[in-house]
Design an enzyme around this catalytic site. Structure first.
Site, PDB file in Angstrom:
ATOM      1  N   TYR A  47     -54.417   0.562 -34.495  1.00  0.00           N
ATOM      2  CA  TYR A  47     -53.759   0.487 -35.777  1.00  0.00           C
ATOM      3  C   TYR A  47     -54.878  -0.012 -37.002  1.00  0.00           C
ATOM      4  O   TYR A  47     -55.334  -1.014 -36.860  1.00  0.00           O
ATOM      5  CB  TYR A  47     -52.638  -0.861 -35.528  1.00  0.00           C
ATOM      6  CG  TYR A  47     -51.886  -0.796 -36.669  1.00  0.00           C
ATOM      7  CD1 TYR A  47     -50.729  -0.379 -36.545  1.00  0.00           C
ATOM      8  CD2 TYR A  47     -52.029  -1.989 -37.617  1.00  0.00           C
ATOM      9  CE1 TYR A  47     -49.715  -0.236 -37.768  1.00  0.00           C
ATOM     10  CE2 TYR A  47     -51.129  -2.234 -38.630  1.00  0.00           C
ATOM     11  CZ  TYR A  47     -50.038  -1.286 -38.633  1.00  0.00           C
ATOM     12  OH  TYR A  47     -48.831  -1.451 -39.810  1.00  0.00           O
ATOM     13  N   ASP A  52     -53.225 -12.073 -24.612  1.00  0.00           N
ATOM     14  CA  ASP A  52     -52.923 -11.063 -25.611  1.00  0.00           C
ATOM     15  C   ASP A  52     -51.726 -11.442 -26.498  1.00  0.00           C
ATOM     16  O   ASP A  52     -50.611 -11.614 -25.841  1.00  0.00           O
ATOM     17  CB  ASP A  52     -52.689  -9.712 -25.218  1.00  0.00           C
ATOM     18  CG  ASP A  52     -52.876  -8.692 -26.312  1.00  0.00           C
ATOM     19  OD1 ASP A  52     -52.712  -9.086 -27.271  1.00  0.00           O
ATOM     20  OD2 ASP A  52     -53.084  -7.377 -25.816  1.00  0.00           O
ATOM     21  N   HIS A  70     -56.349  -9.628 -27.207  1.00  0.00           N
ATOM     22  CA  HIS A  70     -56.252  -8.019 -27.473  1.00  0.00           C
ATOM     23  C   HIS A  70     -57.405  -7.307 -27.320  1.00  0.00           C
ATOM     24  O   HIS A  70     -57.383  -6.145 -27.254  1.00  0.00           O
ATOM     25  CB  HIS A  70     -55.479  -7.899 -28.713  1.00  0.00           C
ATOM     26  CG  HIS A  70     -54.906  -6.752 -28.998  1.00  0.00           C
ATOM     27  ND1 HIS A  70     -54.087  -5.846 -28.016  1.00  0.00           N
ATOM     28  CD2 HIS A  70     -55.002  -5.785 -29.904  1.00  0.00           C
ATOM     29  CE1 HIS A  70     -53.936  -4.742 -28.470  1.00  0.00           C
ATOM     30  NE2 HIS A  70     -53.978  -4.596 -29.693  1.00  0.00           N
TER      31      HIS A  70
END
Lengths: 320, 320, 320, 320, 320, 320
Positions: free
Chosen positions: E91, E271, E300
Site C-alpha cells: 500500500y 502485526d 507487519h
C-alpha cells in the site's frame, strides 16, 4: 487502566515457564567458579557533607572475581554490627552518588547498595564495567550474550547479586545473621535470584520485579526492557528456542520455586513494564513464606514511598 | 538538544518584564493582611521507623491565616537550635510522606518542607487545601484566579512561602538567624519570592526555577505549566492584557530585582519546561550576591543529585 | 477499533456500582439547602448581530445560592411561552459565546445553556466561578474535593444542573410543562442527574455520557477525565475506599435506577473517553422509558451532527 | 509556542513566490472553458426540523460543468433578495449536513456553503465527486495531479469556488451586488482565489488561509497538508521543479497581488498547520484594501467563534 | 506484544464474512469487460548500469484497457522462456526504480513487478495514474469509490493484478505454464485475488496479506489503511451497510474460498496493520492446497528477508 | 521541515571540532597493533538459491586480530579479479542475510559487506561479537567505553573498517587497485574513517554520514544515536570534557581534513538523525577531491535508491 488479568485470575495464574534439567547444576557451577576468585571487600570512607550517615565506597568480588562497586551507608556513630539491607538497582541505573538513598541507613541498618555492571547511566550513575564479549544485541542489557546461558549478561549480574550478600557478611559493620535483600524492578528480580541462591537470609523484598515469566512477559507488553527480547527475535527469527532456553535459567519463576527465604513482593495492576501476571507468576510459584501487596492504581512505580514505609515495618519485625 | 539561546546570549539576556507601579505596595499589603492572622506553629512528633532522623508534623499560619502543613525533620538527638533549610515543592506535588527527603536533616540541618496548597497529588501527596473561589480556569494551578492579582493562586502560595520562614524561626529547633530557602522548579520560583520578601536569609537556592519571565516563557515552549497560560488565552482571547498584568506581580524577574539575599541558581540548557533564558532572566536581574550553575546536557531535572551535593557545600559555607 | 465489550455483551452488562444507603437523603438535603437560597433568574438582552435569534444573558441561583451564568436563546419575534431545552456542557468548556450553539433556538425552542462553574476555558469560555475550598487534587475537576461527598465538585455542579431547570421554568419565555434536558459527555452525565432529581421533564437526552460506572470506567481507559481518579489514587494510595464512596453519590448508574424521565442516550463503540460499557451501565439500569443509539464507528464525538438531527425529531414528538 | 517569525518580522516578510508568466492566461482559459459549460443552479428545499432557517440543496455548474453541491440557508420567511455569504470548507471536510453552520443565515444573510469535490469525509460529509484521472500521489488532495497545472486538483476546486459566486448570483434569494466570500484554512485559500478571479465582491474573509507561499510553507512545518508535498518529493526526488511550478499557479500570494476585493484575514502565531508567515506572505502582497487580525495564543483554530463575531460586524458594515 | 488471538484460536478462527450472491458474476463481468480491451504488452529495454540483470519497462492492458506500468527483470544473457514471478506492491508504493527488487531475477526467474495505479508515492515511486471519478473519501485508497462495487478503487487494481498475469504470459521471456504471483500486505491481498481469478498458477505467495476479513479487520485495529474505513464511517454514519457490501466483493476471505491455486501465506502475531486473525480468516477459508508460516515476534514486516529465503525454496520446488 | 541551517549557510559552515595533538599517532598505533595480528581472510561459499550472484561467507582479521564476518558477493561465473566495493552498515544492523543487498554484485563488482561487531540486531542480523569490557553506558553503542579513546567502541569498529579493505585486497576475486568504500549513516562515518586511514582507494561514498561534528551534532537534535551522548552526560555530569575528548579521535571532521581519497557525499535537509550541518562539517573540511548531493525534501533516508543509481554512475567512472 488495568494492563493485565483481573486480580482474582492473577492470584490463580501459573506461568508456563519450566526450569531446564540442569538449572541447579548451572547455578552451582556458576557460583563455585566465582567464589573461587573471592577476595575480601575493600572499604574506603567517603566525605559527603552528611553528618547523620556515614558512607563508604566498597569494592567486592563479583562474577569471575571481577571488581564490583557498592556504597555502604550506616548511621553515624553506630558501634557494633548492624542488621544489613543489600539493595539492587533498577534497569539502566547504577549505585548513584554517595548521598543518595538514605532511607535504610536512617532507619538504623547497614545499607549495601550494589552497582549494576555496565549499566549505571540512564537514571543514576555507576562505576562498574561489564567485562565480557558482547555478541550482536539490541541496545540495552536483556539480549547481551543471550545466545547461551553461559554468555548471558544476567548470569554475571545475578552472580554479583548473590556475592554482594557474601561481601556484606564480610564487613565489620554487619551482623551476618541478619541480612535482607531488596530491590525494585530489575532490583526485585535480582533479589529473587539472591533469595534462592543464598542461604539464611531473613527476608527478600521484591517490588514489581522484572525478570519473571519471560514466555508471557515478552508477548503481553510493548514496553522495554522485556520488549528488547522481541526486538531481537524480530530479526533473529531463527533464535527463538535458543533465546527462551537461555532465559529459563534466569527466570524469577524458577528461582521462586526453589527459594526458602521469606519474601515480600508487590505488584501494580496498571504496570505496563512488569505486568502484574508476571509478578504473580513468581509469587504463585514461590516456595517460601510469602506475602504480596497489590497496588491497583499504580504503574511501574508501584507503591513508591508507601512501599518503603511498609518495608520499614517488615524490617523492624524480621531484621530487628 | 539545546532548547533556547546559546549560553553567551543567555548571559546577556534581559527580560522585557517590568514591575507594575504598585508591585511593592501590593506585596506589603498582602503580607500584612496575612501576618495579622498569624498563629504559632503547631508541632506534633511523627512515628516513622527512622532512628537517625526525627520527623514532626507542623501546621503554620499561611495566607489569610489559613492552616498550612509542613514536615520538620531534624537529626535524631540534636540539642539546641540548628540552622534551618525551608524547602518548597515542585509543581503538582505536596510535602509527601514523612520518610521522604532526608538529605538536609541527614546533613545536620532543621529541614522544614512546606506543603503546596491544593496541589499535593500528581507526584507526591499533600495535605493542605486551597481555600478560595476559582474562576474559570485551565486544569492546573497557573490560571486559577488569574483574572486579578488579588484572586491569583500564586498570591496565596507565595505568601505561604514567605510565612513558612516566619514559622521556621518560631520553632524551638531552629536558629532563626541561620535560615536558607530552597526549591526546584516551582519550589525555585517560591524561593526567589521568599528571598525578596523575607529579610536576613543567609541564602536562597533556586534550581531551574519556574515562574520567571512570563512574557517570554509562555511563547517559547509548549510544555506545561507555562503552556496553561496559552491554553487559557486560546479561548479567553480578550483577556491577554489582564492576564499578563496579573502575572507581572508574581514574576521571579521582578522579585530578583528587589532581592538582597545571596542566591545560588541553576539552569539547564536542554530544559523545555523552564527554558534557560527564563532562568537567566531572573538571574541577570538579580540584585543580590549571586552565582549560577549551568547544566548543558540536562533537561528540567537540572543538576539532580549533583545539585544537592553542590548545595551541601554552599550550606556548609553560608549556614554553618 | 472497538474499545470495549462486543455489543451483545454491552446490552447485558450490569455495573457493580451500588448506591450508598443515604444516597437519596444526601441529594434531598443537598437540593433543599440550595433551594433555600433561591432567587429569580436575572435576564439581560445581548446584542449579537444575529437577526433570527435573540440571546439573553441569564444569571440564576445554583448550589448554595451561588450565581450561575447561562445563555437563553429564542427565535426572534417569538411570542408566548415556548417549550425549552436546558443544555449542559462537556468537560472543560463553558457556555461559550452568545452567538454559538444556535440549533435548538433555530428549531423553535427556548434554549437555556448553563455555564459549568470553574471550567469554561479549555475549549469554550465560561463566566462562572466555583466557590469553595479545594483540597489537594489532580489538575482538572474530577478530584476536586473528592475526599467527601459534601466537598466534591460535582455535588455543586449537579445541583446547578437541577436548579437550571427551575430557572428555565421561571422564565417568561418558557412553558414550564414542556422542558427537556440535554448534553453530551459531562453534559450527558448532568442530564442524567437532572433527569433523576427533577420532576416532570419531558425527556432527557444524554449523548455518550460521562460520570457513569466509576468502578469500571476508571480501570478500563487511560483517557482523562476518568484517568484523573487514577492519577489521584496513584499517590493517595490510602484513599481508595474514600474516593469510590464519594463517587458513588454521583454515578449516573445510581441516578438511572431512580429516574422516571424518558431518556434518549447514545454510545459509541470506539469511544476511549467514555467507553460504551459505562454508558450501557447507566442505560441498562435506567428505570424510565428509554432508547439508545449505538454508533459503531465513532469515538467520543459519537453521533455528532447526526445526533442533533435525531434529537430534533425526538423533540418534535415529545416537546412539541 | 510561537511557531514562526516574531510579529514585526511577519509584517515585513515578503514571499519568494513569483507568478509564472502565463498565470493570468492560465486562469482566464480555465474559467472560460468551464463557464462555457454553465447551467443554472438547481435548488431543492430540504426538510430539516428547523423553523427559523430554511435550507435548500443546491447543485451548480463547477469546473468543466461538473455538478457541485452546496447548501443554501436563508432566514425563514425572508422575502426579496438578501446579501449573500459564499463559504468554502476546510481541508478534508465537505458541506456537512443541512442543519450545520447556522450563523450566517441567523444573521440575515443568504448563505451558500459549497461542497469540496472528492473531500467531504474526514470531519464533515460531502456529496460531490472529483471527476478526473489521478496520477501517483500521496494520500490526500495536495498532490493529486500535481505533475502539471492542468491536471492539478486545485485547478478544479478553485474553479468551483469562483463559479460558486456565479451560482449565488443566479439565485432568486440573492442580491448579486452584495456578495462576500469566506472560509478558513483551505476555505480561506479558496476565498483568496475567488477574491482575485471574481469581480465586484464586497469583501473576502480568509481565516488562517492555507494554499499560500508554498516555497516556504513546505519547508517550515511537518504538519499536513503542506507536508504532503514533502512526502511526495521525498520519493519523487526528480519532480522538484515541476511540482513547484505547478503550485505557483495556485498560490495565494499570486492571487493576492492581483486582487481588488477588500479582504479581512487572520493569522495565528502558534499555528503549525498554516504558519503565520505564509499567511502574511499573502497579506503583505495583497493589492486590495486589507486588514488582518493576529491571534497570538492560538494554533490553527485561529480566532474561532471570536472571528465569527468579528466578521458579523464586518458584514454589517460592508454587506449591509 | 501479541495483537490478536492466541495462535490456537487463530487456527480455528472463521471470519463472519460472506460473499454476496453475485460475487462470481460481478468478477466475471468485470474481467470480461477489461479483457475486451486487451492489447499486447509493450516492452522497452532500460539502461540501468546493472550487468547481471536486464530490466525492461513494460506497459500492459489493465482495467478497462488502461495502460499499466511494470518492470520486467531477467537474468542477463538468459535465453528461452523462464518461469515467472508476478509481484504486487504494498500500500502506498509503486513499482519503484528499475534497479530495485533484484532478488527474483537474481534467482533465475522472469520478474514482472506491477505498478499500483494512483499510488506510487509514499515509499516507492510509481508511474501509473488511476483513471476514474473519486467520490468523497478519506485520504488514501481504501475508501476511493467505496459507495459501490463498480466504482471501488480495488475493482480496478485487482483487475490490473489479474491481467498482469496475462501480460506476463504474453512476454517472450516467460514460460506461461510456470507462473507464480507474489506480494506482501496489499500485494498479498492482490495475490489472493489473482490466485482465485486466474487459472493454472503454480503458486501464490501472500505475506501478511491486507484486504482480508473487513468486518473484523476494521474493528480490531486503529492502524491505517483498515482504519480509513472507520474514518469514513465516522462521518458517513449512514453508509455502513453500503460500505460493507462493497467491501465483500473484494475480501480475501471470499477469494480464498474460491481458489484452486496452491498458496503459501504468512502471518505475524505482533502485526497491528494486518492483524493475524484477518490473515487466518483467509487461510482457514482457503480452498486450495495451503501452508502458512507464523512469525510470532514480528509486526507487519513479517518474515522480511527470511520470507524471501523461504520463498526461494518454494519456487525451486514449484516453479522449477 | 528543514531541520538545520539554510543551504547557503551549510555550504559555508565550519565545525568547531579540532583534532587532538596525538590524533595521527593514536591511529597509527591502533592500526599497527591490529595489523600485527592479521590473518588471511577465510572464504566459504554459501548456498543461497540465487543463480546470478554467488555469495561467500568471509572471516577476516579486525581490531586486535578479532574475527570479523562479512559477505562477499560476486556476479556468477565471473573470472579474474573484479573491482571491489567494501560496504559498511548503518547503526544497529549487521551484515544481514546472504541474499540481501544484491545491487553492487549485480552491477559487476565484488561486494564485501562488513558486519558491525556487537550490533547486528535492530534491523538486520549480524554474526560478530564485540570483545571487550563495557563500562557504564547508555543502551546502544555510542557511549560504550567512551571514557577513553582506547576503550571506545568506535576505535574497534573503525579499525575493522580499515582492515576490511586489506581483507578485500587479499581476496582472489578482487583487483586490489580498484577498491571503493561505501556506506550510509554509520556506514558513511566508517567510510570517511577508512578513506582517511587507508591508501589508494578509488573513491569513498558516504551517504548522510553519522559520526561527524560531535560538538554540534549532540546539541542540535534529540534523535538517537547522537542523543545517547546527551543521555550519558545527563547523569555523568562530570564527564563532559572527557567524553568530548574521546569523541574528537573519531570525528569525521578530523578524518576529512586528512583524507586524500576522492569522496561522494550526500546530505538531507530534513534529516533529524544526522542533521545536514554535521555532514557539511565533514564535507567542508574534506581535503580530497569531493562532491556532495543535497536532498532537500528527505530525512535520514537521504537519496535512497536514487543515491544507489547515482553511485552506479560514479563507480562506472572511477572503478571501471
Amino acid at each position: 487502566m488495568f494492563t493485565d488479568l483481573p486480580e482474582d485470575e492473577l492470584r490463580r495464574y501459573r506461568s508456563p515457564q519450566t526450569a531446564p534439567d540442569d538449572f541447579d547444576e548451572f547455578w552451582a557451577r556458576t557460583l563455585t567458579e566465582s567464589q573461587d576468585r573471592w577476595f575480601a571487600p575493600r572499604v574506603v570512607p567517603v566525605e559527603t557533607g552528611l553528618t547523620a550517615i556515614e558512607v563508604f565506597d566498597v569494592t567486592f568480588a563479583g562474577f569471575g572475581g571481577q571488581e564490583i562497586k557498592a556504597w555502604l551507608r550506616v548511621p553515624a556513630g553506630s558501634t557494633g554490627p548492624l542488621p544489613a539491607v543489600v539493595e539492587y538497582i533498577g534497569y539502566g541505573g547504577g549505585r548513584g552518588r554517595a548521598i543518595e538513598s538514605l532511607t535504610w541507613a536512617a532507619a538504623g541498618y547497614a545499607h549495601l547498595q550494589m552497582d549494576s555492571r555496565g549499566q549505571g547511566s540512564t537514571w543514576s550513575v555507576g562505576d562498574t564495567p561489564d567485562d565480557s564479549a558482547s555478541s550482536p544485541q539490541i541496545p540495552g542489557f536483556l539480549t547481551r550474550g543471550i545466545s547461551s546461558p553461559d554468555s548471558f549478561y544476567y548470569r554475571r549480574l545475578m552472580t554479583d547479586a548473590v556475592l554482594a550478600v557474601d561481601a556484606a557478611r564480610a564487613l565489620e559493620q554487619v551482623d551476618g545473621s541478619r541480612v535482607a535483600v531488596l530491590g525494585g524492578s530489575q532490583g526485585g528480580g535480582l533479589a529473587l535470584a539472591a533469595a534462592a541462591l543464598q542461604t539464611d537470609l531473613r527476608v527478600a523484598v521484591a517490588y514489581v520485579p522484572f525478570l519473571c515469566d519471560f514466555p508471557r512477559a515478552t508477548v503481553i507488553t510493548n514496553a522495554n526492557p522485556y520488549h528488547e527480547v522481541v526486538s531481537y527475535l524480530a530479526t533473529h527469527r531463527d533464535h527463538v528456542d535458543l533465546v527462551y532456553r537461555t532465559l529459563s535459567y534466569f527466570d524469577g519463576v524458577n528461582f521462586a520455586a526453589r527459594s526458602k527465604t521469606p519474601v515480600r513482593m508487590s505488584a501494580a495492576l496498571m504496570d505496563e513494564i512488569c505486568p502484574p501476571s508476571t509478578v504473580f507468576a513468581a509469587f504463585n510459584a514461590y516456595a517460601g513464606e510469602k506475602e504480596i501487596t497489590v497496588w491497583p492504581y499504580n504503574g511501574h512505580e508501584g507503591g513508591g514511598i508507601d512501599s518503603a514505609a511498609e518495608t520499614l515495618a517488615v524490617f523492624k519485625e524480621l531484621l530487628g
